[in-house]
Scaffold this active site. Structure first.
Site, short mmCIF file in Angstrom:
data_model
loop_
_atom_site.label_atom_id
_atom_site.label_comp_id
_atom_site.label_asym_id
_atom_site.label_seq_id
_atom_site.Cartn_x
_atom_site.Cartn_y
_atom_site.Cartn_z
N ARG A 53 50.33 42.14 74.90
CA ARG A 53 49.16 42.38 74.23
C ARG A 53 48.30 41.33 74.94
O ARG A 53 47.08 41.78 74.94
CB ARG A 53 49.34 42.14 72.63
CG ARG A 53 47.84 42.08 72.08
CD ARG A 53 47.90 42.12 70.61
NE ARG A 53 49.09 41.65 69.85
CZ ARG A 53 49.23 40.25 69.78
NH1 ARG A 53 48.49 39.30 70.11
NH2 ARG A 53 50.27 39.81 69.05
N TYR A 105 26.55 58.67 70.94
CA TYR A 105 27.97 59.23 70.71
C TYR A 105 28.14 59.47 69.12
O TYR A 105 27.77 58.23 68.65
CB TYR A 105 28.74 58.83 71.49
CG TYR A 105 30.28 58.99 71.23
CD1 TYR A 105 30.43 60.38 71.60
CD2 TYR A 105 31.30 58.39 70.67
CE1 TYR A 105 31.90 60.98 71.69
CE2 TYR A 105 32.44 58.75 70.32
CZ TYR A 105 32.79 60.01 70.76
OH TYR A 105 34.15 60.76 70.67
N ASP A 177 26.16 51.42 76.78
CA ASP A 177 26.97 52.26 76.99
C ASP A 177 26.75 53.08 78.16
O ASP A 177 25.88 53.90 78.13
CB ASP A 177 27.25 53.23 75.53
CG ASP A 177 28.38 54.02 75.67
OD1 ASP A 177 28.81 54.32 76.78
OD2 ASP A 177 28.96 54.53 74.66
N LYS A 202 36.31 59.15 80.11
CA LYS A 202 35.52 60.25 80.68
C LYS A 202 35.54 60.05 82.11
O LYS A 202 36.48 60.46 82.79
CB LYS A 202 34.17 60.17 80.04
CG LYS A 202 34.18 59.88 78.56
CD LYS A 202 34.48 61.11 77.69
CE LYS A 202 34.75 60.67 76.25
NZ LYS A 202 33.92 60.08 75.73
C1 LIG Z 1 33.38 59.54 74.17
C2 LIG Z 1 32.61 58.36 74.33
C3 LIG Z 1 32.80 57.05 73.55
C4 LIG Z 1 34.28 56.92 72.80
O1 LIG Z 1 35.35 56.74 73.49
P1 LIG Z 1 36.71 57.35 73.21
O2 LIG Z 1 37.43 56.65 74.33
O3 LIG Z 1 36.65 58.53 72.80
O4 LIG Z 1 36.84 56.37 72.10
C5 LIG Z 1 31.73 56.33 73.46
N1 LIG Z 1 30.56 56.42 74.08
C6 LIG Z 1 30.47 57.59 74.57
C7 LIG Z 1 28.98 57.89 75.42
C8 LIG Z 1 31.18 58.78 74.72
O5 LIG Z 1 31.01 59.77 75.25
#
Ligand SMILES: *Cc1c(COP(=O)(O)O)cnc(C)c1O
Length: 382
Positions: A53, A105, A177, A202
């Site tokens: 962890r 998001y 982000d 992504k």
């Molecule tokens: C998908 C996404 C998230 C969340 O990520 P997960 O891996 O699905 O938990 C956060 N910010 C953006 C811009 C996203 O597209």
């Protein structure tokens, strides 16, 4: 390579930083260290790893590579993008105030609004495309400004350098982000941001086969705090998931170039099409912030949003008519996806100030053959 590869270009760092051949066997690819614990020579005497962890060598390799690609010094990885977001918010305390973009998001809004408000954090959602509105929302208890740029799904941009200059003197931290742009097309730390955050699910993973998250920072104090919380709260990625993300990362540069070339071709087709009312793509001169996109980003990415003349009815029809673009949530993989955000990825913001237009169609343009994708979009628009 042992340093963070600053003398090398992006694509070279993606393949080499943190990824030297393994000393015991010469394995060229970082192994999947599928172990929960590590032998100690004496109490507290070990090779840098105690319990998985806290740290795992496969994860370390991924974190070193991610840190280098954002020109940061440290990366901390998580089991998902939302786990990364949760851990960033755990730095705050009840009473603290966060300014967040009004187009983010859907899961980010759900986490803030349905979970963290119960723990005493307060949020204001403002149009972060307008830096003055961000400045006007600052209160004495503001601790964090949360930006998405480009935003999901309206592809609005925030002027990261300007907002950072507003925040810094007041001791407010700026989180970006950067999931949509990826470090290949945008490096927020270079623009003054404190924390870069990713859903590695992504573009960074890139193959729609793993869920993960990461934060990258330059400041050691911030890293120490996040590393403590990563271990204390425990939302860590497993060794195999870390390995999958690292495997995807190696080809990020070539994939992003291909995503962008295909997206530009489709955006131009849509802009000319009589059934299309509006196309939103930061790489089109018609984008409201095209000038900022050129200044702040190194490219425009693979996401396009559009509204058809026929509104929601036409949008619903289009998403079921494509053959190569699969109707699905998520984005950033090699395969093209299409969706209706109001009914799918952003259903959780319905009825809030973040509500997205019902007819908006979002494309995640993949890296298939350009002419095949263009033809698929053309036949879906009838
Ligand atoms: C998908 C996404 C998230 C969340 O990520 P997960 O891996 O699905 O938990 C956060 N910010 C953006 C811009 C996203 O597209």
């Amino acid at each position: 390579m042992k340093n963070n590869g600053t003398q090398y270009g992006f694509a070279t760092r993606a393949i080499h930083v943190g990824q030297d051949p393994e000393p015991a066997t010469g394995a060229v690819v970082v192994p999947i260290y599928q172990t929960s614990t590590f032998a100690q020579d004496d109490i507290g005497v070990h090779k840098g790893y105690e319990y998985a962890r806290t740290d795992n060598p496969t994860r370390t390799a991924l974190e070193e590579a991610l840190a280098a690609l954002d020109n940061g010094h440290y990366a901390v990885t998580f089991a998902s993008g939302l786990a990364a977001e949760t851990t960033v918010l755990l730095m705050l305390s009840a009473g603290d105030h966060i300014i967040c973009g009004d187009d983010v998001y859907g899961g980010t809004y759900r986490l803030f609004d349905k979970v963290f408000t119960r723990h005493g954090l307060t949020f204001d959602y403002v149009n972060t495309s307008n830096s003055d509105q961000v400045a006007a929302a600052i209160r004495p208890e503001t601790k964090l400004i949360w930006l998405e740029s480009p935003t999901n799904p309206l592809l609005k941009l925030a002027d990261i350098a300007t907002i950072t200059q507003i925040a810094k003197p007041r001791g407010i931290r700026v989180v970006v982000d950067n999931t949509f742009a990826s470090p290949y097309f945008q490096r927020p730390l270079d623009l003054g941001a404190d924390i870069v955050l990713y859903s590695t699910t992504k573009y960074i993973g890139g193959h729609s086969d793993v869920v993960g998250g990461a934060v990258v920072v330059a400041d050691e104090g911030l890293y120490t705090q996040l590393k403590f919380l990563q271990n204390a709260a425990g939302a860590v990625p497993g060794a195999f998931d870390s390995w999958l993300v690292l495997r995807g990362l190696k080809t990020l540069a070539v994939r992003m170039r291909a995503h962008e070339a295909n997206a530009l071709a489709i955006a131009r087709l849509l802009e000319e099409h009589p059934l299309v009312e509006q196309v939103i793509y930061p790489g089109l001169p018609s984008h409201a912030q095209y000038e900022l996109a050129q200044r702040q980003m190194h490219g425009f990415g693979g996401m396009i949003s559009l509204v058809l003349q026929g509104g929601e009815t036409a949008g619903r029809k289009m998403v079921t008519r494509t053959k190569l673009f699969t109707l699905a949530e998520s984005l950033g993989g090699v395969e093209s996806l299409i969706e209706l955000p109001a009914a799918m990825t952003h259903a959780s913001v319905a009825g809030s100030t973040l509500e997205v237009p019902a007819g908006l169609v979002r494309l995640s343009v993949g890296i298939e053959e350009e002419e095949d994708l263009v033809a698929d979009i053309e036949q879906a628009l009838v």
